[in-house]
Design a protein around this motif. Structure first.
Motif, PDB file in Angstrom:
ATOM      1  N   TYR A 157     -25.259  62.093  65.794  1.00  0.00           N
ATOM      2  CA  TYR A 157     -24.831  61.865  64.276  1.00  0.00           C
ATOM      3  C   TYR A 157     -26.159  62.272  63.828  1.00  0.00           C
ATOM      4  N   VAL A 158     -26.121  63.590  62.614  1.00  0.00           N
ATOM      5  CA  VAL A 158     -26.749  63.806  61.566  1.00  0.00           C
ATOM      6  C   VAL A 158     -25.926  62.920  60.568  1.00  0.00           C
ATOM      7  N   LYS A 159     -26.676  62.686  59.415  1.00  0.00           N
ATOM      8  CA  LYS A 159     -26.642  62.132  57.885  1.00  0.00           C
ATOM      9  C   LYS A 159     -27.462  62.498  57.064  1.00  0.00           C
ATOM     10  N   ASP A 160     -26.929  62.145  56.094  1.00  0.00           N
ATOM     11  CA  ASP A 160     -27.776  62.505  54.385  1.00  0.00           C
ATOM     12  C   ASP A 160     -28.804  62.968  54.080  1.00  0.00           C
ATOM     13  N   LEU A 161     -27.723  64.759  54.423  1.00  0.00           N
ATOM     14  CA  LEU A 161     -29.049  65.784  54.406  1.00  0.00           C
ATOM     15  C   LEU A 161     -27.488  66.863  54.147  1.00  0.00           C
ATOM     16  N   PRO A 162     -27.856  67.782  53.154  1.00  0.00           N
ATOM     17  CA  PRO A 162     -27.241  68.759  52.391  1.00  0.00           C
ATOM     18  C   PRO A 162     -26.403  69.982  53.835  1.00  0.00           C
ATOM     19  N   ILE A 163     -25.354  69.628  54.069  1.00  0.00           N
ATOM     20  CA  ILE A 163     -24.563  70.404  55.256  1.00  0.00           C
ATOM     21  C   ILE A 163     -23.482  71.450  54.695  1.00  0.00           C
ATOM     22  N   TYR A 164     -24.217  72.593  55.189  1.00  0.00           N
ATOM     23  CA  TYR A 164     -22.574  73.742  55.228  1.00  0.00           C
ATOM     24  C   TYR A 164     -21.662  74.142  56.328  1.00  0.00           C
ATOM     25  N   GLY A 165     -22.090  73.655  57.486  1.00  0.00           N
ATOM     26  CA  GLY A 165     -21.908  73.628  58.957  1.00  0.00           C
ATOM     27  C   GLY A 165     -22.086  73.015  60.107  1.00  0.00           C
ATOM     28  N   ALA A 166     -21.295  73.140  60.991  1.00  0.00           N
ATOM     29  CA  ALA A 166     -21.790  72.449  62.352  1.00  0.00           C
ATOM     30  C   ALA A 166     -21.235  73.280  63.240  1.00  0.00           C
ATOM     31  N   VAL A 187     -11.329  75.213  49.986  1.00  0.00           N
ATOM     32  CA  VAL A 187     -11.742  73.894  49.135  1.00  0.00           C
ATOM     33  C   VAL A 187     -10.843  73.222  48.403  1.00  0.00           C
ATOM     34  N   GLU A 188      -9.863  73.537  47.932  1.00  0.00           N
ATOM     35  CA  GLU A 188      -9.215  72.809  46.761  1.00  0.00           C
ATOM     36  C   GLU A 188      -8.799  71.586  47.320  1.00  0.00           C
ATOM     37  N   LEU A 189      -8.990  71.102  48.483  1.00  0.00           N
ATOM     38  CA  LEU A 189      -8.055  70.370  49.063  1.00  0.00           C
ATOM     39  C   LEU A 189      -9.067  68.936  49.446  1.00  0.00           C
ATOM     40  N   PHE A 190     -10.289  69.528  48.789  1.00  0.00           N
ATOM     41  CA  PHE A 190     -11.143  67.888  48.915  1.00  0.00           C
ATOM     42  C   PHE A 190     -11.536  68.149  47.056  1.00  0.00           C
ATOM     43  N   THR A 191     -12.560  66.731  47.952  1.00  0.00           N
ATOM     44  CA  THR A 191     -12.900  66.514  46.283  1.00  0.00           C
ATOM     45  C   THR A 191     -15.002  66.292  47.034  1.00  0.00           C
ATOM     46  N   THR A 192     -15.111  65.168  47.770  1.00  0.00           N
ATOM     47  CA  THR A 192     -16.625  64.667  48.720  1.00  0.00           C
ATOM     48  C   THR A 192     -16.620  65.918  48.910  1.00  0.00           C
ATOM     49  N   LEU A 193     -15.744  66.801  49.632  1.00  0.00           N
ATOM     50  CA  LEU A 193     -16.783  68.085  50.163  1.00  0.00           C
ATOM     51  C   LEU A 193     -16.277  69.479  49.484  1.00  0.00           C
ATOM     52  N   SER A 194     -16.293  69.121  47.883  1.00  0.00           N
ATOM     53  CA  SER A 194     -16.061  70.393  47.395  1.00  0.00           C
ATOM     54  C   SER A 194     -16.749  71.559  47.424  1.00  0.00           C
ATOM     55  N   ASP A 195     -18.287  70.951  47.770  1.00  0.00           N
ATOM     56  CA  ASP A 195     -19.457  71.915  47.556  1.00  0.00           C
ATOM     57  C   ASP A 195     -20.237  71.605  49.504  1.00  0.00           C
ATOM     58  N   HIS A 196     -20.491  70.686  49.409  1.00  0.00           N
ATOM     59  CA  HIS A 196     -21.385  70.442  50.926  1.00  0.00           C
ATOM     60  C   HIS A 196     -21.003  68.829  51.513  1.00  0.00           C
ATOM     61  N   ALA A 197     -20.879  69.133  53.462  1.00  0.00           N
ATOM     62  CA  ALA A 197     -20.615  67.556  53.628  1.00  0.00           C
ATOM     63  C   ALA A 197     -21.906  66.895  53.847  1.00  0.00           C
ATOM     64  N   SER A 198     -22.395  66.024  53.391  1.00  0.00           N
ATOM     65  CA  SER A 198     -23.945  65.100  53.999  1.00  0.00           C
ATOM     66  C   SER A 198     -23.780  63.852  55.346  1.00  0.00           C
ATOM     67  N   GLU A 199     -22.872  64.571  56.236  1.00  0.00           N
ATOM     68  CA  GLU A 199     -22.664  63.887  58.242  1.00  0.00           C
ATOM     69  C   GLU A 199     -21.833  64.703  58.481  1.00  0.00           C
ATOM     70  N   VAL A 200     -22.611  64.977  59.749  1.00  0.00           N
ATOM     71  CA  VAL A 200     -22.054  65.864  61.167  1.00  0.00           C
ATOM     72  C   VAL A 200     -22.247  64.772  62.156  1.00  0.00           C
ATOM     73  N   GLN A 201     -20.725  64.402  63.458  1.00  0.00           N
ATOM     74  CA  GLN A 201     -20.860  63.587  64.018  1.00  0.00           C
ATOM     75  C   GLN A 201     -20.398  64.698  65.366  1.00  0.00           C
ATOM     76  N   TRP A 202     -20.679  64.493  66.025  1.00  0.00           N
ATOM     77  CA  TRP A 202     -20.323  64.956  67.394  1.00  0.00           C
ATOM     78  C   TRP A 202     -19.602  63.910  68.708  1.00  0.00           C
ATOM     79  N   GLY A 203     -18.796  64.570  69.129  1.00  0.00           N
ATOM     80  CA  GLY A 203     -18.335  63.168  70.347  1.00  0.00           C
ATOM     81  C   GLY A 203     -17.195  62.737  70.171  1.00  0.00           C
TER      82      GLY A 203
END
Length: 346
Positions: free
Chosen positions: A5-14, A224-240
């Motif tokens: 995982y990576v976290k605490d970044l403005p993330i727009y894709g993974a 995008v209307e489904l989301f609140t904290t993901l409306s602009d960008h993500a803050s964490e990505v996990q793979w696994g």
């Protein structure tokens, strides 16, 4: 869980390439999966938003033990919102050749060929035609896939998919490759060639898209209307990997993760995630400068970072799950006695 995982970044894709396995899932109520999580928010504030996609073995949901392509989302930490695939509102399906929940035609074998898929989630930010150089809009490409039946899907699921003009068939773009010996190649076993429709992001700017394959064939999007904290960008990505082992029977059912082997077994034996990439402020997909790893039950399922020339920094994950209790391991008749005891009590 056993993840990178990576976290605490403005993330727009993974993005990632993951090999596909058919892990043992003995109880129909349990599941085993490998996926990408794109998230923001927290459990504590009950505002965790997630976008999830990967492959999953879930007998009671799909009616068999095959790995299947899936999506999931939630906007309130799994409390009341969200759903799989088309089982509820949410994901908008645009590709008539891809059935969410469809069985994956190829799987990896221990010591043999490795079959993997590439998945990408990204946020559309503008309204220009898709190009392979622009990760912020859906790309257009031709692709090869393998067909497999959706005989076990329920009628509502089939209606949701077929109602969009599709035939209830599925494909997954995959490759049979070696991380160390040769570049990936497209698997063409039972393959047919199609060209994906040309897509433009306008008026869909702001939505989160799902694509598949090395050239990122668009499958659909989460509005995008489904989301609140993901409306602009993500803050964490996990793979696994993730497993759910409810152990309803109390008999320590086996639920493997990945290949069922620990990461130390390495290539051709352990499950992997490679070609890890994220899109940050400049919207370009690049390998993360670094990523962390973690496992919640390392004695049963674990994760290990590694590096290769072809795959860069990546990781192996998985495991066999908890060992059966010693009484059942050492004495098979214990199962018989337990059954008889339950029978006479009832």
């Amino acid at each position: 869980y056993a993840v990178g995982y990576v976290k605490d970044l403005p993330i727009y894709g993974a993005k990632a390439t993951l090999n596909v396995w058919n892990p043992v899932v003995e109880s129909g109520d349990d599941f085993s999966l490998a996926q990408i999580w794109v998230t923001s928010g927290s459990y504590e504030n009950q505002d965790l938003n997630t976008l999830e996609t990967g492959w999953q073995v879930y007998p009671n949901k799909y009616g068999d033990h095959q790995p299947r392509l899936f999506t999931y989302w939630t906007s309130d930490a799994y409390l009341s919102s969200g759903c799989y695939n088309h089982y509820g509102r949410g994901f908008v399906h645009v590709n008539r050749h891809v059935a969410l929940g469809g069985a994956i035609a190829g799987t990896s074998t221990i010591g043999g060929d490795q079959f993997d898929i590439t998945l990408q989630i990204w946020k559309v930010l503008d309204s220009i035609p898709a190009t392979t150089d622009n990760p912020s809009s859906p790309s257009v490409t031709s692709f090869t896939f393998s067909l497999s039946s959706l005989d076990h899907m329920d009628d509502d699921y089939k209606q949701n998919f077929c109602g969009r003009g599709g035939d209830p068939k599925s494909f997954l773009l995959g490759s049979s490759n070696s991380l160390h010996d040769e570049p990936p190649i497209v698997d063409e076993i039972s393959g047919l060639n199609y060209r994906a429709p040309i897509l433009y992001s306008d008026p869909l700017s702001g939505h989160w898209w799902l694509g598949m394959g090395l050239n990122v064939v668009p499958i659909g999007y989460w509005p995008v209307e489904l989301f609140t904290t993901l409306s602009d960008h993500a803050s964490e990505v996990q793979w696994g990997g993730e497993v759910v082992n409810l152990n309803i029977s109390g008999m320590s059912n086996t639920t493997q993760m990945g290949s069922g082997e620990f990461p130390g077994k390495g290539f051709r034996k352990a499950a992997y995630f490679c070609n890890l990439q994220i899109a940050e402020k400049n919207r370009s997909f690049l390998p993360p400068q670094d990523f962390h790893i973690g496992a919640t039950q390392p004695d049963s399922y674990s994760v290990a970072k590694t590096h290769s020339r072809d795959c860069g920094d990546h990781f192996y994950y998985g495991g066999p799950g908890p060992l059966r209790s010693s009484s059942y391991q050492s004495d098979p008749l214990a199962f018989v006695f337990l059954f008889l005891a339950v029978y006479f009590v009832v």
